[in-house]
Design a protein around this motif. Sequence first.
Motif, short mmCIF file in Angstrom:
data_model
loop_
_atom_site.label_atom_id
_atom_site.label_comp_id
_atom_site.label_asym_id
_atom_site.label_seq_id
_atom_site.Cartn_x
_atom_site.Cartn_y
_atom_site.Cartn_z
N CYS A 1 0.82 -1.23 0.00
CA CYS A 1 0.00 0.00 0.00
C CYS A 1 0.84 1.26 0.00
O CYS A 1 0.34 2.35 -0.30
N THR A 2 2.09 1.14 0.39
CA THR A 2 2.98 2.31 0.52
C THR A 2 4.33 1.94 -0.12
O THR A 2 5.30 1.70 0.58
N LEU A 3 4.32 1.93 -1.42
CA LEU A 3 5.45 1.44 -2.19
C LEU A 3 6.76 2.15 -1.84
O LEU A 3 7.81 1.53 -1.74
N GLY A 4 6.71 3.47 -1.66
CA GLY A 4 7.93 4.24 -1.36
C GLY A 4 8.98 3.98 -2.41
O GLY A 4 8.71 4.05 -3.61
N HIS A 5 10.19 3.62 -1.96
CA HIS A 5 11.26 3.33 -2.92
C HIS A 5 11.33 1.84 -3.24
O HIS A 5 12.35 1.36 -3.74
N GLY A 6 10.28 1.13 -2.88
CA GLY A 6 10.19 -0.28 -3.26
C GLY A 6 11.04 -1.21 -2.41
O GLY A 6 11.25 -2.36 -2.78
N GLY A 7 11.51 -0.74 -1.27
CA GLY A 7 12.40 -1.56 -0.43
C GLY A 7 11.73 -2.85 0.02
O GLY A 7 12.28 -3.95 -0.19
N HIS A 8 10.54 -2.74 0.63
CA HIS A 8 9.86 -3.96 1.08
C HIS A 8 9.44 -4.81 -0.11
O HIS A 8 9.57 -6.03 -0.09
N SER A 9 8.93 -4.15 -1.16
CA SER A 9 8.45 -4.91 -2.32
C SER A 9 9.58 -5.69 -2.98
O SER A 9 9.37 -6.80 -3.46
N LEU A 10 10.77 -5.10 -3.01
CA LEU A 10 11.90 -5.80 -3.63
C LEU A 10 12.23 -7.07 -2.85
O LEU A 10 12.40 -8.15 -3.42
N LEU A 11 12.28 -6.91 -1.53
CA LEU A 11 12.59 -8.06 -0.68
C LEU A 11 11.56 -9.16 -0.82
O LEU A 11 11.89 -10.34 -0.98
N LEU A 12 10.28 -8.76 -0.78
CA LEU A 12 9.20 -9.75 -0.85
C LEU A 12 9.09 -10.31 -2.26
O LEU A 12 8.93 -11.51 -2.45
N GLY A 13 9.21 -9.41 -3.25
CA GLY A 13 9.05 -9.83 -4.64
C GLY A 13 10.14 -10.80 -5.08
O GLY A 13 9.91 -11.66 -5.93
N SER A 14 11.33 -10.68 -4.48
CA SER A 14 12.42 -11.58 -4.89
C SER A 14 12.16 -13.01 -4.40
O SER A 14 12.85 -13.94 -4.80
N ARG A 15 11.15 -13.17 -3.54
CA ARG A 15 10.77 -14.51 -3.10
C ARG A 15 9.66 -15.11 -3.96
O ARG A 15 9.23 -16.23 -3.73
N LEU A 16 9.16 -14.35 -4.90
CA LEU A 16 8.05 -14.83 -5.74
C LEU A 16 8.57 -15.32 -7.09
O LEU A 16 9.61 -14.87 -7.57
#
Length: 300
Positions: free
Chosen positions: A29-44
């Motif tokens: 919900c709060t993409l920001g600079h994608g820090g969390h998304s990168l970490l989580l997305g690299s597991r998908l």
Amino acid sequence: MLSEEHIPVLAEPLIEKLILPADAVIVDCTLGHGGHSLLLGSRLGPNGRIIGLDVDPESIKKARDVLAGLECRVDIYRENFSRIDSVMELAGAESADLILADLGFCSAQLENTERGLSFEQNMPLDMRLDERLEVTAADILKSEDENVLADIIYRFGEERASRRIARLIVEQRKNKPITTTAELAAIVVRAKGLNRRWVKSRSKEIAQTFQALRIAVNHELDVLERLLENLPSRLKTGGYAAVITFHSLEARIVKQSFKQLEKAGVYEALTKKPITASQDECRRNPRSRSAQMRVVCKKM
Ligand SMILES: C[S@@+](CC[C@H](N)C(=O)[O-])C[C@H]1O[C@@H](n2cnc3c(N)ncnc32)[C@H](O)[C@@H]1O
């Protein structure tokens, strides 16, 4: 591979709480600079999906670059998370395995000299994270009456000197509109009788009024409540909701909402107490000092 400018807060303890399939749908919900998304997305894997939201085009631009190399599908929307329902509909995703909100702002937004989020530098008093909003902090200081200003500063800044600060704002604006962070900081210093020389070390005393205006400008508590109302219908059974808060007002709202839905049998709490940053993380990333993370799992 992590974004250098924005270190995702409480990322390790978050990952530890989650068991996600390779084809998971994650809503950040709060993409920001994608820090969390990168970490989580690299597991998908390639069938996994990240749906990212942010109101700030600069954050979105940064996140697009950061997430470009991910194997999973990434869809990004410039939307307020209070509209998670319509975004998920638009994205064709009925429900998610994880919905994450890491509230507030990134250091880049704090340092942006156009936004006026910090009193460490003199800048215009804007404070909008989303420039499509019509009212800036300077507009509020210019047009609201003394009682409304005092209420904003008291409710959203938990500032006991709110009445004195509001009175000085109204007094000063008769001569000249208050349009910069330095002008507002000087008013707070005067109203609270702070010693100018100690202003830096007592910055929390000034931060409360700045926080209050930022919350008012961005309707932060209202949009958070709307997001929390929408979560249960947008999570899969067994899906997770994780919210990272940075001040007591938003923490209280999340705590109450999660508690209520736990009692109703909708959620199971995965964090009996909120998770806070380790000493090591606080040292590496001072912003994490005030962070609290609550994670729940949807039972039905
Ligand atoms: C703390 S940062 C998120 C950082 C991100 N988790 C990362 O690791 O890079 C918060 C972001 O949320 C955005 N934001 C704040 N309130 C929002 C809202 N109501 N809807 C959508 N985005 C919001 C801000 O513009 C900012 O980019």
